[in-house]
Enzyme design. Structure first.
Site, PDB file in Angstrom:
ATOM      1  N   ASP A   1       2.436   1.995   3.331  1.00  0.00           N
ATOM      2  CA  ASP A   1       3.407   1.036   3.880  1.00  0.00           C
ATOM      3  C   ASP A   1       4.818   1.479   3.536  1.00  0.00           C
ATOM      4  O   ASP A   1       5.763   1.247   4.284  1.00  0.00           O
ATOM      5  CB  ASP A   1       3.252  -0.369   3.271  1.00  0.00           C
ATOM      6  CG  ASP A   1       1.849  -0.911   3.384  1.00  0.00           C
ATOM      7  OD1 ASP A   1       1.144  -0.497   4.314  1.00  0.00           O
ATOM      8  OD2 ASP A   1       1.477  -1.739   2.537  1.00  0.00           O
TER       9      ASP A   1
ATOM     10  N   HIS B   1       0.889  -1.166   0.000  1.00  0.00           N
ATOM     11  CA  HIS B   1       0.000   0.000   0.000  1.00  0.00           C
ATOM     12  C   HIS B   1       0.929   1.219   0.000  1.00  0.00           C
ATOM     13  O   HIS B   1       2.017   1.164   0.583  1.00  0.00           O
ATOM     14  CB  HIS B   1      -0.824   0.132   1.274  1.00  0.00           C
ATOM     15  CG  HIS B   1      -1.699  -1.026   1.630  1.00  0.00           C
ATOM     16  ND1 HIS B   1      -1.248  -2.138   2.267  1.00  0.00           N
ATOM     17  CD2 HIS B   1      -3.032  -1.203   1.479  1.00  0.00           C
ATOM     18  CE1 HIS B   1      -2.264  -2.964   2.485  1.00  0.00           C
ATOM     19  NE2 HIS B   1      -3.355  -2.422   2.015  1.00  0.00           N
TER      20      HIS B   1
HETATM   21  C1  XLS Z   1      -7.339  -6.667   4.837  1.00  0.00           C
HETATM   22  C2  XLS Z   1      -6.896  -6.894   3.474  1.00  0.00           C
HETATM   23  C3  XLS Z   1      -5.755  -5.999   3.008  1.00  0.00           C
HETATM   24  C4  XLS Z   1      -5.647  -6.056   1.518  1.00  0.00           C
HETATM   25  C5  XLS Z   1      -4.921  -4.923   0.881  1.00  0.00           C
HETATM   26  O1  XLS Z   1      -8.048  -7.456   5.435  1.00  0.00           O
HETATM   27  O2  XLS Z   1      -6.561  -8.234   3.342  1.00  0.00           O
HETATM   28  O3  XLS Z   1      -4.574  -6.354   3.627  1.00  0.00           O
HETATM   29  O4  XLS Z   1      -5.054  -7.231   1.104  1.00  0.00           O
HETATM   30  O5  XLS Z   1      -5.492  -3.705   1.153  1.00  0.00           O
END
Ligand code: XLS
Ligand code: NI
Ligand code: NI
Length: 442
Positions: free
Chosen positions: A110, A107
């Protein structure tokens, strides 16, 4: 793959993880994942397309609603945001290359901490994109998908693209634009939308139809922008039924499929399915995979697992060979992933505090999928698994059954057949036989 470190080595004493075979007792070696081994015409690396999730591995500090962080990251100390982000990226690429993971996913937030200033965020992200480009070139690691976090900032408390306030939606737009730009600049193969807060807490204050129209409009707008910038990859929607909101619009694979169809998004969007999200939706992951595969939408997966007793997204690493073998049976028969791969959207436990724990977690996950791939291929090639399933439907292969499939029979014809043929014979579903068969090949 060459191990790539920055100025400092963060995972000291751990060298690159190698395949040593099933006889090995080395906990820092692969026993099944042999990236060049050919299975059903492709290497394991090509089949599995493993990716490391930046958020859990390098940002998730172990904090929970009851307690403080337990993972003290040595790369998270510099007071300057971009310098700190570069340290984190050094650690990330060191880990990824020591693990021999061909891909990573992130993301926007991140990679580098965001502020509430759109211009400043773009500046930071662009600086990190330049840094990541060098790291990717040095190592050969690629970006499986990028995404933007449209759920953590408090402005998104009522949703992002489905927020009742247009002004909030525009901030989501700004973030997605920058994240798409970053994904394209890094040669990202796909772009993910997980609608963490695209849903509602109460219908009393929610116009559900209008919010879904907005979500579709937003996705079209983002897709059109990316295509205009030359993005050739696939967009993925990641279904999840709830958490953080009570009800999320991307509930499960079937719900997203009908959403994509209704809003004419099927040409550009596929699914990124997550194991623990299937569990929360009351489905097996196998069910979600099969729904996606049957619709030609099996794009990518977020591999993890939930906890048998807990009703939330615990994001543990996969470790159940029977389950994962059943996933691989579906994935192999679907012809693999459409553009994506296997991203470990999983985190080590709060009290797993040794640097090696992150390695054990990924080794376990990669080995279980590699072993499942071998097992599933073996089942498909050498057992009567496919035959048993086919025979179950053999009454539709000829005669009136075949005519029915072809749409040639009326309701009166069905009635006449029932009368002419009397009571059907009892035919076993052979579930236990098939369950034993899977275990026999493991
Ligand atoms: C959350 C999601 C997130 C997605 C990406 O539960 O799994 O991590 O994979 O935004
Ligand atoms: Ni996920
Ligand atoms: Ni999740």
């Amino acid at each position: 793959m060459k191990v790539v470190t920055g100025n400092k080595e963060y995972f000291k004493g751990i060298s690159q993880v190698k395949y040593e075979g099933v006889e090995s007792h080395n906990p820092l070696a692969f026993r099944w994942y042999d990236e060049n081994r050919i299975i059903a015409g492709k290497t394991m690396k090509e089949h599995l397309r493993f990716a490391c999730a930046y958020w859990h591995s390098f940002c998730g500090n172990g904090a929970d609603p009851f307690g403080a962080p337990t993972h003290q990251f040595p790369w998270d100390v510099n007071s300057d945001a971009v310098a700190r982000a570069k340290d984190k990226m050094d650690a990330a690429f060191e880990f990824i290359t020591k693990m021999n993971l061909p891909y990573y996913c992130f993301h926007d937030v991140d990679v580098v901490d965001f502020t509430n200033d759109v211009n400043e965020n773009e500046r930071r992200l662009q600086a990190m994109v330049e840094y990541a480009k060098q790291k990717q070139a040095e190592s050969g690691v690629k970006l499986l998908w990028g995404t933007s976090n449209l759920f953590s900032n408090s402005r998104y408390m009522n949703g992002a693209a489905t927020n009742p306030d247009f002004h909030v939606l525009t901030h989501a737009g700004a973030q997605v634009k920058a994240a798409i730009d970053a994904t394209i600049a890094l040669g990202g193969e796909n772009y993910v939308f997980w609608g963490g807060r695209e849903g509602y807490m109460s219908l009393l204050n929610t116009d559900m139809g209008r919010e879904q129209d907005h979500l579709a409009r937003f996705l079209h707008t983002a897709k059109d922008y990316a295509r205009k910038q030359g993005f050739k990859g696939t967009f993925f929607i990641e279904p999840k039924p709830c958490e953080p909101t009570k009800h999320q619009y991307d509930y499960d694979a079937a719900t997203v499929l009908s959403f994509l169809r209704k809003y004419d998004l099927l040409n550009d969007f596929k699914l990124n399915l997550e194991v623990n999200h299937a569990t929360l939706a009351g489905h097996t992951f196998q069910h979600e995979l099969q729904v996606a595969a049957d619709a030609g939408l099996l794009g990518s997966i977020d591999a993890n697992r939930g906890d048998m007793q807990n009703g939330w997204d615990t994001d543990q690493f996969p470790n159940d060979i029977t389950e994962v073998t059943e996933y691989m049976l579906i994935i192999l028969q679907a012809g693999g992933f459409a553009g994506g791969g296997i991203n470990f959207d999983a985190k080590i436990r709060r009290n797993s505090t040794d640097p090696a724990d992150l390695f054990y977690a990924h080794i376990g996950g990669m080995d279980i999928f590699a072993r499942a791939l071998v097992t599933a291929d073996n089942i498909l090639q050498n057992s009567d698994y496919k035959k048993v399933r086919q025979e179950r439907y053999s009454s539709f292969d000829s005669g009136k059954g075949k005519d029915f499939e072809a749409g040639k029979l009326s309701l009166e014809d069905l009635r006449q057949f029932a009368i002419d043929n009397g009571e059907p014979a009892v035919i076993s579903g052979k579930q236990e036989y098939l369950e034993n068969l899977i275990n026999r090949y493991i």
